[in-house]
Design a protein around this motif. Sequence first.
Motif, PDB file in Angstrom:
ATOM      1  N   PHE A 185      17.292  -5.819 -15.902  1.00 38.20           N
ATOM      2  CA  PHE A 185      17.762  -4.709 -15.065  1.00 38.20           C
ATOM      3  C   PHE A 185      17.959  -3.419 -15.860  1.00 38.20           C
ATOM      4  CE2 PHE A 185      18.997  -8.057 -12.078  1.00 38.20           C
ATOM      5  CZ  PHE A 185      18.555  -7.483 -10.901  1.00 38.20           C
ATOM      6  N   SER A 186      18.334  -3.587 -17.142  1.00 42.23           N
ATOM      7  CA  SER A 186      18.687  -2.396 -17.916  1.00 42.23           C
ATOM      8  C   SER A 186      17.482  -1.474 -18.090  1.00 42.23           C
ATOM      9  CB  SER A 186      19.231  -2.796 -19.274  1.00 42.23           C
ATOM     10  OG  SER A 186      18.223  -3.475 -20.002  1.00 42.23           O
ATOM     11  N   HIS A 187      16.260  -2.036 -17.953  1.00 38.41           N
ATOM     12  CA  HIS A 187      15.062  -1.204 -18.097  1.00 38.41           C
ATOM     13  C   HIS A 187      14.642  -0.550 -16.787  1.00 38.41           C
ATOM     14  CE1 HIS A 187      13.846  -2.320 -22.228  1.00 38.41           C
ATOM     15  NE2 HIS A 187      14.639  -3.345 -21.972  1.00 38.41           N
ATOM     16  N   ALA A 188      15.331  -0.914 -15.703  1.00 36.75           N
ATOM     17  CA  ALA A 188      14.870  -0.450 -14.393  1.00 36.75           C
ATOM     18  C   ALA A 188      15.658   0.771 -13.912  1.00 36.75           C
ATOM     19  CB  ALA A 188      14.977  -1.578 -13.375  1.00 36.75           C
ATOM     20  N   MET A 189      14.948   1.709 -13.313  1.00 38.64           N
ATOM     21  CA  MET A 189      15.566   2.861 -12.647  1.00 38.64           C
ATOM     22  C   MET A 189      16.000   2.430 -11.244  1.00 38.64           C
ATOM     23  SD  MET A 189      15.931   5.898 -13.667  1.00 38.64           S
ATOM     24  CE  MET A 189      16.016   6.581 -11.982  1.00 38.64           C
ATOM     25  N   ALA A 190      17.035   3.068 -10.746  1.00 38.45           N
ATOM     26  CA  ALA A 190      17.453   2.740  -9.383  1.00 38.45           C
ATOM     27  C   ALA A 190      16.918   3.768  -8.391  1.00 38.45           C
ATOM     28  CB  ALA A 190      18.966   2.700  -9.305  1.00 38.45           C
TER      29      ALA A 190
END
Lengths: 77, 77, 155, 155
Positions: B44-49
């Motif tokens: 998740f830490s690599h993903a943009m929201a």
Amino acid sequence: MIKVLLFAAVREFIGKDMIEMEGGSQTVLQLREQLEKDYPEAPFSHAMAAVNESFVPDDYEIKPGDTVAFIPPVSGG
Amino acid sequence: MIKVLLFAAVREFIGKDMIEMEGGSQTVLQLREQLEKDYPEAPFSHAMAAVNESFVPDDYEIKPGDTVAFIPPVSGG
Amino acid sequence: MKNFLLTENPISAEEVIQKVARREAGAVTVFIGTVRELTNGKRTLYLEYEAYKPMAEKMLEKIGEEVKEKWPEAEAAITHRTGKLDISDTAVVIAVSSPHRKTAYEANEYAIERIKEIVPIWKKEFWEDGSKWIGDQRETAAYPDGRPPEGMLDQ
Amino acid sequence: MKNFLLTENPISAEEVIQKVARREAGAVTVFIGTVRELTNGKRTLYLEYEAYKPMAEKMLEKIGEEVKEKWPEAEAAITHRTGKLDISDTAVVIAVSSPHRKTAYEANEYAIERIKEIVPIWKKEFWEDGSKWIGDQRETAAYPDGRPPEGMLDQ
């Protein structure tokens, strides 16, 4: 004998797309000057010369049987 | 209730393309931290929201009914 | 199937694109030159392209060789139309394939610039109020030094 | 006929080109992204593209708007394919028309760069020896600042 091919504005000024003439022992510059004398209204001075489909400089020596073309500034594309 | 959409590597790690969960009064960062706790192996830490199909910063406040998507680094083209 | 040619018929972009398709290609760039209606507010009715056909095809091939020299991973194909063209008709299609897109853009733009320099094709514009041979596409004087532009003579 | 869309079917470059054709155009540039077989010597068998479809189409439209802002004379259309693609299949077609060619090249290259930044589409590579989601096309760290790249948030 040499063939001289004419295109675009030069062709239209002269009313022919080809001139056959004696020659084959002059430079491109000499041919150009002769044509400018024969057809003073045609814009030869703006045209590049090509011999047998390759561009040549004005000091190029034309040989009998050559096809010389005067190439006005191009505008393809 | 909010919907959380998952894609690419995140989706495969978790094995679902959508999670429905209680929510709608947290920030994106809080949701991200909760998901990282629930699915520690998913990146998740690599993903943009994105919320409702627009990218949002991590301090964005999620409202009930929102669709939140986590967008791993994209590789289209 | 020649990669560099002149034609009097409408050009299919798809056909030119197919000539450069290959398994190593990740990018194909295509340039389509079309006849536009207005130039500096002047309305074009139609155009005529005249060419010194054998030499023009030779010069297109030369451009293909120059592209290969500058960008060895690129592959190019060019078709130029001649004769009467109406508004929106396609005058030229250049397709370049390459493993990488940067090369494909650069080589494509290089090819159109070179066409405007060394390929013996001439455009005659027919406007509402007359016609004219266009001889100054690059908006520089014609052979200002009395010499051909750089690269014209290096056969 | 939408100018910005995703499809699961093969893309016709001609169809995308037709969307930007107009009488004011003198130049159309086209970018065709295809599946290439080798990347750094590694053989690709096929690819799969996954997308967040409604948002991806919205982002493609946003790229079209950015193009219009930067080059008001340009008109763009983009189609991106999703699903399984084989070697040489077309993944994306970008067409840009403009009265002038410089604009058409620049705007086209801008569009592909932006696709690789902001459009939620993901590529999974299937090689002979395994598969991997590609998440680092630009060869920079993924969101190194923990923030989206510039321009991502300015809706």
